[in-house]
Design a protein around this motif. Structure first.
Motif, PDB file in Angstrom:
ATOM      1  N   TYR A 246       0.789  -1.802   0.228  1.00 34.35           N
ATOM      2  CA  TYR A 246       0.092   0.435   0.050  1.00 34.35           C
ATOM      3  C   TYR A 246       0.500   0.880   0.103  1.00 34.35           C
ATOM      4  CZ  TYR A 246      -4.575  -2.657   1.275  1.00 34.35           C
ATOM      5  OH  TYR A 246      -5.158  -3.606   1.101  1.00 34.35           O
TER       6      TYR A 246
ATOM      7  N   GLN B  93       0.995   5.095   0.966  1.00 31.48           N
ATOM      8  CA  GLN B  93      -0.010   6.024   1.713  1.00 31.48           C
ATOM      9  C   GLN B  93       1.357   7.390   1.761  1.00 31.48           C
ATOM     10  OE1 GLN B  93      -0.138   4.753   6.428  1.00 31.48           O
ATOM     11  NE2 GLN B  93      -2.536   6.134   6.403  1.00 31.48           N
TER      12      GLN B  93
ATOM     13  N   GLY C 225      -1.723  11.935   5.120  1.00 29.59           N
ATOM     14  CA  GLY C 225      -2.759  12.728   5.756  1.00 29.59           C
ATOM     15  C   GLY C 225      -4.171  11.976   5.119  1.00 29.59           C
ATOM     16  N   GLN C 226      -3.721  10.884   4.370  1.00 27.22           N
ATOM     17  CA  GLN C 226      -4.972  10.207   3.068  1.00 27.22           C
ATOM     18  C   GLN C 226      -4.369   9.053   4.086  1.00 27.22           C
ATOM     19  OE1 GLN C 226      -4.713  10.103  -0.440  1.00 27.22           O
ATOM     20  NE2 GLN C 226      -4.104  12.441   0.003  1.00 27.22           N
ATOM     21  N   GLY C 227      -5.899   7.596   3.895  1.00 28.42           N
ATOM     22  CA  GLY C 227      -5.611   6.729   3.890  1.00 28.42           C
ATOM     23  C   GLY C 227      -4.766   5.760   2.908  1.00 28.42           C
ATOM     24  N   PRO C 228      -4.464   4.219   2.717  1.00 32.83           N
ATOM     25  CA  PRO C 228      -3.548   3.590   2.578  1.00 32.83           C
ATOM     26  C   PRO C 228      -4.371   3.114   1.098  1.00 32.83           C
ATOM     27  CG  PRO C 228      -3.842   2.658   4.880  1.00 32.83           C
ATOM     28  CD  PRO C 228      -4.578   3.543   4.576  1.00 32.83           C
TER      29      PRO C 228
END
Lengths: 113, 110
Positions: free
Chosen positions: A35, A37, A40-43
């Motif tokens: 993943y 990431q 400040g964001q999701g994976p």
């Protein structure tokens, strides 16, 4: 039981270079997922490997590639690095490819300058 | 493509208060996972839900898999300082891939 380990922990590269990130899966797990990431964001799902073969891929260009080895460890390779590739790269292993929970390492922080 | 929303985006609560957050999707899923991520670390699995309507607890944490299979909520009771972090929902359909929400950032004030 050994958890998921990733190396290196931090890396600084220059735009256009290539990078290889490494991951050792948790004992007994045969599936590895990678993943990305951003801050400040999701994976975001890059791809998954099951028994040394790619078993699914997210919306990432071909310059993102991977390998899984017979011991189920894995590598993520990124060619022609771009500034936007700067992110935390997370590896997760799971018991199998049928929806078993992901167990994450602590990631590799890649900075592209 | 599928859309995954988490609310609230962030929350500040007093120590000892209960917390409730949820995750909604435009698509149906068969598995819902909840993760917590601390700064500089990878996400850690909190709760896994495998059946629509399922309600599962793990200590002070309780999560439910929505009956429509398009949503899930996570509750934390009697919050403590170490609950601080980012909480992600991550649904999946039989291993196609786990999709992560944008996260709920929790801050606990002493």
């Amino acid at each position: 039981e050994t958890g998921v380990t990733q190396s290196p922990t931090h890396l600084i590269k220059t735009r256009g270079q290539q990078v290889t990130l490494r991951c050792s899966s948790q004992s007994g797990h045969n599936t590895v997922s990678w993943y990305q990431q951003a801050l400040g964001q999701g994976p975001q799902f890059i791809f998954q490997y099951y028994r040394e073969e790619e078993n699914g891929r997210g919306n990432f260009p071909p310059r993102f590639s991977g390998l899984q080895f017979p011991n189920y460890s894995s590598e993520l390779n990124v060619n022609a690095l771009e500034l936007d590739d700067s992110a935390l790269y997370l590896c997760a292993s799971s018991l199998d490819r049928t929806g078993s929970p992901l167990h994450f390492g602590n990631g590799t922080r890649l900075t592209v300058t | 493509g599928q859309q995954l929303n988490q609310s609230p985006q962030s929350m500040f609560i007093q120590e000892g208060e209960d917390v409730s957050m949820n995750c909604t999707s435009s698509s149906i899923f068969n598995t819902w996972l909840w993760y917590k991520q601390d700064p500089g670390e990878g996400p850690v699995l909190l709760i896994a839900l495998y059946k629509a309507g399922e309600l599962t607890s793990n200590g002070r944490l309780t999560a439910q898999f929505g009956i429509t299979r398009k949503d899930s909520f996570l509750n934390i009771s009697a919050s403590i300082p170490s609950d601080v972090g980012i909480y992600f929902c991550a649904p999946d359909n039989y291993g196609q891939n786990f999709v992560f929400g944008p996260g709920t950032r929790l801050s606990v004030l002493p």
